[in-house]
Write an enzyme that holds these catalytic residues in place. Structure first.
Site, short mmCIF file in Angstrom:
data_model
loop_
_atom_site.label_atom_id
_atom_site.label_comp_id
_atom_site.label_asym_id
_atom_site.label_seq_id
_atom_site.Cartn_x
_atom_site.Cartn_y
_atom_site.Cartn_z
CB CYS A 139 5.61 2.16 7.39
SG CYS A 139 4.60 3.96 6.32
CG LEU A 140 6.68 0.74 1.06
CD1 LEU A 140 6.11 1.27 -0.31
CD2 LEU A 140 7.26 0.09 1.39
CD GLN A 143 3.19 5.65 2.43
OE1 GLN A 143 2.12 5.43 2.28
NE2 GLN A 143 4.40 4.95 2.99
N GLY A 158 1.17 -1.10 -0.11
CA GLY A 158 -0.06 0.05 -0.15
C GLY A 158 0.48 1.23 0.26
CG HIS A 218 -0.34 1.17 7.27
ND1 HIS A 218 0.76 0.96 8.14
CD2 HIS A 218 -0.10 2.15 6.43
CE1 HIS A 218 1.52 1.69 7.56
NE2 HIS A 218 1.26 2.44 6.42
CD GLU A 219 -0.74 2.17 3.16
OE1 GLU A 219 -0.73 3.75 2.22
OE2 GLU A 219 -0.70 1.61 2.96
CG HIS A 223 0.11 6.51 5.70
ND1 HIS A 223 1.69 7.52 5.84
CD2 HIS A 223 0.44 5.70 4.98
CE1 HIS A 223 2.47 6.29 6.08
NE2 HIS A 223 1.57 5.19 6.03
ZN ZN Z 1 2.29 3.20 5.51
#
Ligand code: ZN
Length: 154
Positions: free
Chosen positions: A89-90, A51, A46, A131-132, A135
């Site tokens: 998380c990226l 991000q 995701g 999660h996304e 953000h």
């Molecule tokens: Zn994330």
């Protein structure tokens, strides 16, 4: 398509609230394509627009390979149950932590054609929705995670 640079924790852009998309322009379509490519290259499931440094309410998710979910202005409209599991998380490289999330989540969003739709997911997909979408409001999983650990280098 172009691979975008993923913003890392510590950058203020990850802490800001994103603005809704009010018109789906070619720029938005390009962003969706670039975000999907960036997520896949990074082996993520995701990615949210902040991000990649863009404060708009846009998310891409691909929990199952080949099943890309694009969400514009997504909102969680229903959730049920509970699951506890590891999350990463990226934007927070080489870490993971335990996070409680709902087991089932339903999201309402707009697709790239400007049509509203609803999508439901369980387990990992439900976790990815939460999660996304967090953000988009400047929230990171590390705010709520327990036992954050560094993943050993391979
Ligand atoms: Zn994330």
């Amino acid at each position: 398509m172009a691979k975008l640079k993923i913003v890392k924790v510590g950058d203020d852009v990850l802490r800001k609230k994103c603005r809704p998309v009010d018109e789906i322009t070619p720029k938005i379509i390009q962003l969706l394509d670039d975000m999907a490519e960036t997520m896949r290259e990074a082996n993520g499931v995701g990615l949210a627009a902040p991000q990649v440094g863009i404060l708009r309410r846009i998310v891409v998710i691909e929990v199952e390979e080949g099943n890309l979910i694009e969400l514009i202005n997504p909102k969680i409209i229903a959730y049920a149950g509970e699951q506890d599991g590891t999350e990463g998380c990226l934007s927070v490289p080489n870490k993971w932590g335990m996070v409680k999330r709902p087991m089932h989540v339903t999201v309402r969003a707009t697709n790239r054609h400007g049509e509203e739709f609803e999508i439901s997911g369980s387990e990992l997909l439900a976790r990815a929705f939460c999660h996304e979408l967090d953000h988009l409001d400047g929230k990171l999983y590390i705010d709520v995670a327990r036992n954050i650990e560094t993943v050993p280098a391979e």
